[in-house]
Design a protein around this motif. Structure first.
Motif: not given
Length: 101
Positions: A36-39, A44-45, A60-61, A93-96
């Motif tokens: 997981i890469v947080d920016q 929310w993504f 993802t969301i 998670v859901s892929l966007v």
């Protein structure tokens, strides 16, 4: 562990942060390990970056952000079969996907 990516450059990631999906993602069976890469500016993504494929990352969301009462029902047997463990070790998670244009 260092992970080379085309989108984020080289990431330094602890081994325990890796997500392993033994069967891969649907349509991406070759993608079995992700991180997981947080920016900060992503709201929310979150990005899920493939460890062995520098060019592959997914937006993802958490679906509960969009649907207040979101819950997985009737999947306990499937989760046990996958070795998902207890609820505290699971993440939904859901892929966007954004259509072109």
């Amino acid at each position: 562990m260092k992970i080379a990516t085309t989108r984020f450059g080289v990431l330094e990631v602890p081994e325990q942060a890796l997500i392993t999906l033994p069967c891969g993602l649907i349509g991406f069976g070759h993608v079995t390990r992700l991180v997981i890469v947080d920016q900060e500016d992503a709201g929310w993504f979150r990005w899920w970056q493939a460890v062995a494929h520098p060019e592959t990352a997914f937006v993802t969301i958490d679906p509960s952000r969009l649907v207040e009462a979101y819950a997985l029902e009737g999947v306990d047997a499937d989760l046990r079969a996958l070795g998902a463990g207890d609820a505290s070790s699971r993440m939904v998670v859901s892929l966007v996907s954004l259509p072109h244009g």
